[in-house]
Design a protein around this motif. Structure first.
Motif, PDB file in Angstrom:
ATOM      1  N   MET A   1     -19.557  26.603  17.245  1.00 16.32           N
ATOM      2  CA  MET A   1     -19.224  25.184  17.135  1.00 16.32           C
ATOM      3  C   MET A   1     -17.798  24.988  16.652  1.00 16.32           C
ATOM      4  O   MET A   1     -17.027  24.234  17.229  1.00 16.32           O
ATOM      5  N   THR A   2     -17.406  25.693  15.602  1.00 14.12           N
ATOM      6  CA  THR A   2     -16.067  25.537  15.043  1.00 14.12           C
ATOM      7  C   THR A   2     -15.007  25.951  16.055  1.00 14.12           C
ATOM      8  O   THR A   2     -13.967  25.308  16.186  1.00 14.12           O
ATOM      9  N   ALA A   3     -15.282  27.032  16.790  1.00 12.84           N
ATOM     10  CA  ALA A   3     -14.308  27.527  17.771  1.00 12.84           C
ATOM     11  C   ALA A   3     -14.087  26.495  18.877  1.00 12.84           C
ATOM     12  O   ALA A   3     -12.950  26.234  19.278  1.00 12.84           O
ATOM     13  N   ALA A   4     -15.166  25.893  19.382  1.00 18.33           N
ATOM     14  CA  ALA A   4     -15.024  24.886  20.433  1.00 18.33           C
ATOM     15  C   ALA A   4     -14.265  23.679  19.915  1.00 18.33           C
ATOM     16  O   ALA A   4     -13.375  23.145  20.596  1.00 18.33           O
ATOM     17  N   ALA A   5     -14.598  23.222  18.716  1.00 20.16           N
ATOM     18  CA  ALA A   5     -13.912  22.064  18.145  1.00 20.16           C
ATOM     19  C   ALA A   5     -12.432  22.353  17.956  1.00 20.16           C
ATOM     20  O   ALA A   5     -11.588  21.466  18.165  1.00 20.16           O
ATOM     21  N   GLN A   6     -12.095  23.580  17.589  1.00 23.07           N
ATOM     22  CA  GLN A   6     -10.687  23.915  17.392  1.00 23.07           C
ATOM     23  C   GLN A   6      -9.918  23.896  18.709  1.00 23.07           C
ATOM     24  O   GLN A   6      -8.763  23.440  18.756  1.00 23.07           O
ATOM     25  N   VAL A   7     -10.544  24.346  19.782  1.00 20.84           N
ATOM     26  CA  VAL A   7      -9.908  24.279  21.107  1.00 20.84           C
ATOM     27  C   VAL A   7      -9.616  22.824  21.465  1.00 20.84           C
ATOM     28  O   VAL A   7      -8.531  22.487  21.959  1.00 20.84           O
ATOM     29  N   VAL A   8     -10.562  21.950  21.193  1.00 22.68           N
ATOM     30  CA  VAL A   8     -10.377  20.531  21.493  1.00 22.68           C
ATOM     31  C   VAL A   8      -9.269  19.941  20.634  1.00 22.68           C
ATOM     32  O   VAL A   8      -8.402  19.200  21.128  1.00 22.68           O
ATOM     33  N   ARG A   9      -9.260  20.271  19.348  1.00 22.82           N
ATOM     34  CA  ARG A   9      -8.210  19.745  18.463  1.00 22.82           C
ATOM     35  C   ARG A   9      -6.827  20.208  18.918  1.00 22.82           C
ATOM     36  O   ARG A   9      -5.865  19.438  18.915  1.00 22.82           O
ATOM     37  N   ASP A  10      -6.720  21.453  19.317  1.00 23.53           N
ATOM     38  CA  ASP A  10      -5.428  21.972  19.769  1.00 23.53           C
ATOM     39  C   ASP A  10      -4.956  21.228  21.015  1.00 23.53           C
ATOM     40  O   ASP A  10      -3.759  20.925  21.161  1.00 23.53           O
ATOM     41  N   ALA A  11      -5.896  20.920  21.912  1.00 20.76           N
ATOM     42  CA  ALA A  11      -5.531  20.211  23.136  1.00 20.76           C
ATOM     43  C   ALA A  11      -5.232  18.745  22.866  1.00 20.76           C
ATOM     44  O   ALA A  11      -4.416  18.129  23.564  1.00 20.76           O
ATOM     45  N   ALA A  12      -5.873  18.179  21.829  1.00 22.96           N
ATOM     46  CA  ALA A  12      -5.737  16.747  21.549  1.00 22.96           C
ATOM     47  C   ALA A  12      -4.428  16.396  20.868  1.00 22.96           C
ATOM     48  O   ALA A  12      -3.972  15.245  20.932  1.00 22.96           O
ATOM     49  N   GLY A  13      -3.815  17.346  20.197  1.00 20.40           N
ATOM     50  CA  GLY A  13      -2.575  17.039  19.486  1.00 20.40           C
ATOM     51  C   GLY A  13      -2.820  16.064  18.351  1.00 20.40           C
ATOM     52  O   GLY A  13      -3.736  16.238  17.546  1.00 20.40           O
ATOM     53  N   GLU A  88     -28.561  26.931  22.325  1.00 23.75           N
ATOM     54  CA  GLU A  88     -27.259  26.582  22.892  1.00 23.75           C
ATOM     55  C   GLU A  88     -27.176  25.104  23.263  1.00 23.75           C
ATOM     56  O   GLU A  88     -26.071  24.551  23.371  1.00 23.75           O
ATOM     57  N   LEU A  89     -28.314  24.445  23.461  1.00 25.80           N
ATOM     58  CA  LEU A  89     -28.304  23.028  23.799  1.00 25.80           C
ATOM     59  C   LEU A  89     -27.841  22.170  22.628  1.00 25.80           C
ATOM     60  O   LEU A  89     -27.562  20.982  22.795  1.00 25.80           O
ATOM     61  N   ALA A  90     -27.737  22.778  21.437  1.00 30.16           N
ATOM     62  CA  ALA A  90     -27.255  22.058  20.255  1.00 30.16           C
ATOM     63  C   ALA A  90     -25.736  22.079  20.139  1.00 30.16           C
ATOM     64  O   ALA A  90     -25.165  21.309  19.354  1.00 30.16           O
ATOM     65  N   VAL A  91     -25.076  22.947  20.889  1.00 34.07           N
ATOM     66  CA  VAL A  91     -23.634  23.161  20.694  1.00 34.07           C
ATOM     67  C   VAL A  91     -22.826  21.886  20.954  1.00 34.07           C
ATOM     68  O   VAL A  91     -21.890  21.561  20.225  1.00 34.07           O
ATOM     69  N   GLY A  92     -23.177  21.141  21.986  1.00 32.84           N
ATOM     70  CA  GLY A  92     -22.405  19.951  22.333  1.00 32.84           C
ATOM     71  C   GLY A  92     -22.387  18.921  21.225  1.00 32.84           C
ATOM     72  O   GLY A  92     -21.322  18.452  20.811  1.00 32.84           O
ATOM     73  N   VAL A  93     -23.567  18.546  20.714  1.00 38.08           N
ATOM     74  CA  VAL A  93     -23.601  17.516  19.671  1.00 38.08           C
ATOM     75  C   VAL A  93     -23.011  18.045  18.364  1.00 38.08           C
ATOM     76  O   VAL A  93     -22.398  17.276  17.605  1.00 38.08           O
ATOM     77  N   ARG A  94     -23.163  19.331  18.098  1.00 40.78           N
ATOM     78  CA  ARG A  94     -22.546  19.881  16.889  1.00 40.78           C
ATOM     79  C   ARG A  94     -21.027  19.861  16.990  1.00 40.78           C
ATOM     80  O   ARG A  94     -20.334  19.655  15.990  1.00 40.78           O
ATOM     81  N   THR A  95     -20.517  20.043  18.194  1.00 42.61           N
ATOM     82  CA  THR A  95     -19.071  19.942  18.383  1.00 42.61           C
ATOM     83  C   THR A  95     -18.605  18.502  18.193  1.00 42.61           C
ATOM     84  O   THR A  95     -17.554  18.247  17.587  1.00 42.61           O
ATOM     85  N   ILE A  96     -19.379  17.547  18.698  1.00 43.71           N
ATOM     86  CA  ILE A  96     -19.071  16.130  18.473  1.00 43.71           C
ATOM     87  C   ILE A  96     -18.961  15.851  16.981  1.00 43.71           C
ATOM     88  O   ILE A  96     -18.027  15.180  16.516  1.00 43.71           O
ATOM     89  N   PRO A 211     -33.686  17.924  22.578  1.00 42.86           N
ATOM     90  CA  PRO A 211     -33.004  18.950  21.777  1.00 42.86           C
ATOM     91  C   PRO A 211     -31.707  18.431  21.139  1.00 42.86           C
ATOM     92  O   PRO A 211     -31.387  18.795  19.997  1.00 42.86           O
ATOM     93  N   GLU A 212     -30.988  17.571  21.863  1.00 41.52           N
ATOM     94  CA  GLU A 212     -29.744  17.019  21.312  1.00 41.52           C
ATOM     95  C   GLU A 212     -30.025  16.074  20.156  1.00 41.52           C
ATOM     96  O   GLU A 212     -29.281  16.051  19.170  1.00 41.52           O
ATOM     97  N   VAL A 213     -31.086  15.284  20.262  1.00 36.93           N
ATOM     98  CA  VAL A 213     -31.449  14.380  19.170  1.00 36.93           C
ATOM     99  C   VAL A 213     -31.767  15.182  17.907  1.00 36.93           C
ATOM    100  O   VAL A 213     -31.296  14.864  16.811  1.00 36.93           O
ATOM    101  N   ILE A 214     -32.573  16.222  18.061  1.00 37.03           N
ATOM    102  CA  ILE A 214     -32.951  17.039  16.907  1.00 37.03           C
ATOM    103  C   ILE A 214     -31.718  17.666  16.277  1.00 37.03           C
ATOM    104  O   ILE A 214     -31.532  17.632  15.044  1.00 37.03           O
ATOM    105  N   ALA A 215     -30.843  18.232  17.103  1.00 44.01           N
ATOM    106  CA  ALA A 215     -29.627  18.866  16.577  1.00 44.01           C
ATOM    107  C   ALA A 215     -28.697  17.848  15.943  1.00 44.01           C
ATOM    108  O   ALA A 215     -28.059  18.127  14.917  1.00 44.01           O
ATOM    109  N   ALA A 216     -28.616  16.664  16.534  1.00 43.57           N
ATOM    110  CA  ALA A 216     -27.744  15.622  15.992  1.00 43.57           C
ATOM    111  C   ALA A 216     -28.212  15.173  14.619  1.00 43.57           C
ATOM    112  O   ALA A 216     -27.416  15.027  13.676  1.00 43.57           O
ATOM    113  N   ARG A 217     -29.508  14.946  14.459  1.00 44.63           N
ATOM    114  CA  ARG A 217     -30.014  14.531  13.154  1.00 44.63           C
ATOM    115  C   ARG A 217     -29.876  15.644  12.131  1.00 44.63           C
ATOM    116  O   ARG A 217     -29.585  15.393  10.964  1.00 44.63           O
ATOM    117  N   HIS A 218     -30.032  16.876  12.574  1.00 47.47           N
ATOM    118  CA  HIS A 218     -29.881  18.029  11.676  1.00 47.47           C
ATOM    119  C   HIS A 218     -28.484  18.087  11.077  1.00 47.47           C
ATOM    120  O   HIS A 218     -28.321  18.383   9.896  1.00 47.47           O
TER     121      HIS A 218
END
Length: 273
Positions: A1-13, A88-96, A211-218
């Motif tokens: 999760m942290t690695a994906a978020a960092q890629v996005v932050r680097d691209a976002a400036g 792995e279905l939790a990765v997207g919402v955790r990155t959000i 699965p996304e709802v469960i991961a999001a609330r978690h």
């Protein structure tokens, strides 16, 4: 999760952190094209992201603004029926969440179990029934993300849903409310299963979102979710069910949902502030 978020932050400036995340389901990805100042990254370039291959899912993360609000949009999703491990279905919402968002809007295409709510309607989800036989929190718990045992009594945020319904009324869209039942798929349900699901109290059935709802609330995200009704479930209508049929009807209803979401997003930002 942290690695994906960092890629996005680097691209976002120096773009502002998103306030809200959106996950766009089958046939609903067009809203991502309205994101202003967009930075778009294919899921395949984000570490740990599951990559699906279902028609109607572009497979991109889009960062920018909608209705003047900083957002992060997942244009499509992977599914359990594609053989993707449920964790792995939790990765997207955790990155959000890792990018700074405080809430998420989940959308999907679903079949209606109510003959009075047919194709082209939209349904705000009030609760869910998980019959997927899987949970993204199985296995060791990461205490940095959330607790070992997470309550789901408030899985679908009442205040956010109220604002979604108000946005629908303002746009003249007849949004209903109901319970979403999730199955693993990919086969459509039998008429006997649909009869059983109605007895259980379900109003719509689909193959995602839970699965996304469960991961999001978690991980502490507030959740609201909307189903686009693409068909009457098996045994309730005369049409043969196909994925192509799902996509065609999703695109019709998506026009209404897009208007609702563009009105809702700044309201959600106010609620999440």
């Amino acid at each position: 999760m942290t690695a994906a978020a960092q890629v996005v932050r680097d691209a976002a400036g120096d773009r502002p952190a998103p306030v809200l995340g959106l996950v766009l389901g089958s046939g609903l990805g067009g809203l991502a094209d309205a994101v202003a100042g967009a930075v778009a990254i294919p899921f395949a370039e984000l570490p740990g992201f599951p990559v699906g291959a279902v028609a109607g899912h572009a497979g991109r993360l889009v960062l920018g603004t909608l209705a003047g609000t900083p957002v992060v949009v997942l244009q499509g999703r992977a599914h359990l029926y594609e053989g993707i491990p449920v964790a792995e279905l939790a990765v997207g919402v955790r990155t959000i969440r890792a990018l700074g968002a405080r809430g998420v809007v989940l959308t999907n295409a679903a079949g209606s179990l109510d003959p009075a709510v047919g194709p082209g309607r939209v349904m705000a989800i009030t609760d869910h029934i998980n019959l997927m036989g899987a949970n993204p929190l199985l296995g060791p718990n990461d205490d940095a993300l959330g607790p070992r045992f997470v309550g789901l009594g408030d899985a679908y945020d009442d205040a956010l849903r109220a604002r979604m319904l108000a946005a629908a009324r303002a746009e003249g869209v007849a949004m209903t409310q109901g319970v979403y039942l999730a199955v693993a798929g990919p086969s459509f349900e039998t008429p006997a299963e649909i009869r059983a699901f109605r007895i259980l109290g379900a109003d719509a059935v689909g193959m995602s979102t839970v699965p996304e709802v469960i991961a999001a609330r978690h991980c502490g995200l507030r959740v609201t979710a909307v189903s686009v009704i693409t068909n009457l479930a098996e045994g309730l209508g005369d049409e043969a069910l196909t994925h192509e049929h799902t996509l065609a009807n999703a695109q019709v209803a998506a026009r209404d949902l897009q208007r609702v979401l563009l009105r809702f997003i700044p309201e959600a930002a106010a609620e999440l502030a």
